[in-house]
Motif scaffolding. Sequence first.
Motif, short mmCIF file in Angstrom:
data_model
loop_
_atom_site.label_atom_id
_atom_site.label_comp_id
_atom_site.label_asym_id
_atom_site.label_seq_id
_atom_site.Cartn_x
_atom_site.Cartn_y
_atom_site.Cartn_z
N ASN A 54 55.12 23.86 37.92
CA ASN A 54 54.65 24.91 37.02
C ASN A 54 55.76 25.55 36.21
N ARG A 55 56.95 24.93 36.25
CA ARG A 55 58.09 25.44 35.49
C ARG A 55 58.77 24.29 34.75
N LEU A 56 59.16 24.54 33.52
CA LEU A 56 59.90 23.59 32.70
C LEU A 56 61.14 24.30 32.15
N LEU A 57 62.31 23.77 32.45
CA LEU A 57 63.55 24.37 31.98
C LEU A 57 63.92 23.79 30.62
N HIS A 58 64.08 24.68 29.64
CA HIS A 58 64.49 24.28 28.30
C HIS A 58 65.84 24.91 28.02
N SER A 59 66.81 24.08 27.67
CA SER A 59 68.18 24.56 27.41
C SER A 59 68.58 24.23 25.98
N PRO A 60 68.27 25.11 25.01
CA PRO A 60 68.70 24.86 23.63
C PRO A 60 70.22 24.94 23.52
#
Length: 387
Positions: free
Chosen positions: A288-294
């Motif tokens: 239920n979590r998605l890590l996005h690292s711009p």
Amino acid sequence: MSQQQDRSRRLRLGMVGGGQGAFIGGVHRIAARLDDHYELVAGAFASDPERSRSAAAELHVNEARAYPDYRTMAKAESQRDDGIDVVAIVTPNHLHFDVAKTFLEAGIHVICDKPMTTSLEDAQALAALVERSGLFFGLTHNYSGYSLVRQARDMVAAGELGELRVVQVEYPQDWLSTRLEESGVKQAEWRTDPKRSGPAGCLGDIGTHAYHLARFVTGLELESLAADMHTFVEGRALDDNVHMMLRFKGGARGMLWSSQVVPGNENGLKLRVYGSQGGLEWHQEEPNRLLHSPLGEPPRILTRNGPGLGEAALAASRIPPGHPEGYLEAFAQLYGDFAEQIRARQRGRPAEPLAQGTPGVSDGVDGLLFITRALASSAAGGAWVDV
């Protein structure tokens, strides 16, 4: 017409396999029922007719539609006015091809567990049959049903990561760290038997899931690979650990690791994708979590059904954020999408866009090509081979 408006009745579902003591059959039945698209009405649930009848009774399937074998079932159901619309194939791998072929030739849509077949030749033959028949064929690479996996896919497609550079995917488990197949555990017995599982063990069972997940999210096509398939448990006939390097068309590089002999790992499927402008990371055990690292910005966490998600991710979620959804809901999402595509075929209309793009026969062929080339590479000492 919406999916809700187009439900004049539940789809009539048949099942081959999935009887007493089976794992994945129960998962398929729950997935089919969760969103109320299907009704299980017939089955050949075991290779033994008596066990098939016993399983049917437990599942409240009419005794008259508890068949002794799948050929009898396909013939009888195709001749009934109220025959099944679709069959779910949840047998060990070696039966997938002939069961699918039998039902397609009887004019019945197919949902099949993966891998689609045990050989590339059979996979290609099945793909040709599906093409000729015009029938629906769904392959249950269920991890593609997770809401945030679909979010990740849309973000990659929209260019939010820039030019893709690195794809890291792993799928470690520990349940086969000993010779469990000798203890009478049904799931271990057939998965480690080349006659029933096919030529690949760990790679065919879970490595194909990892490979499909990487392809589904990134859209990249594999160009070549170098594989080291190894068996750590003495006396086991098939691989139980795989390390692989990947080269994708367009220049991206990747690594895949799948193992069933690493203590402390239950079902640790993980995907990391990095591009010139950012990265994404998703863990199946925390889906239920998605890590996005711009690039150049603080990492941020996207949550299921939370703010900032796209249409596809929101459509694959059922309950408010903070209430966990997981494996069964993702499986059910595929079943719901399959139902929409089947109904669209039955009514001669296009399927809704958000229900399209699910795993199908082409993914099955791709998976068998992947296995075949990995076996060739490993046999050659890990040499690079083209895909």
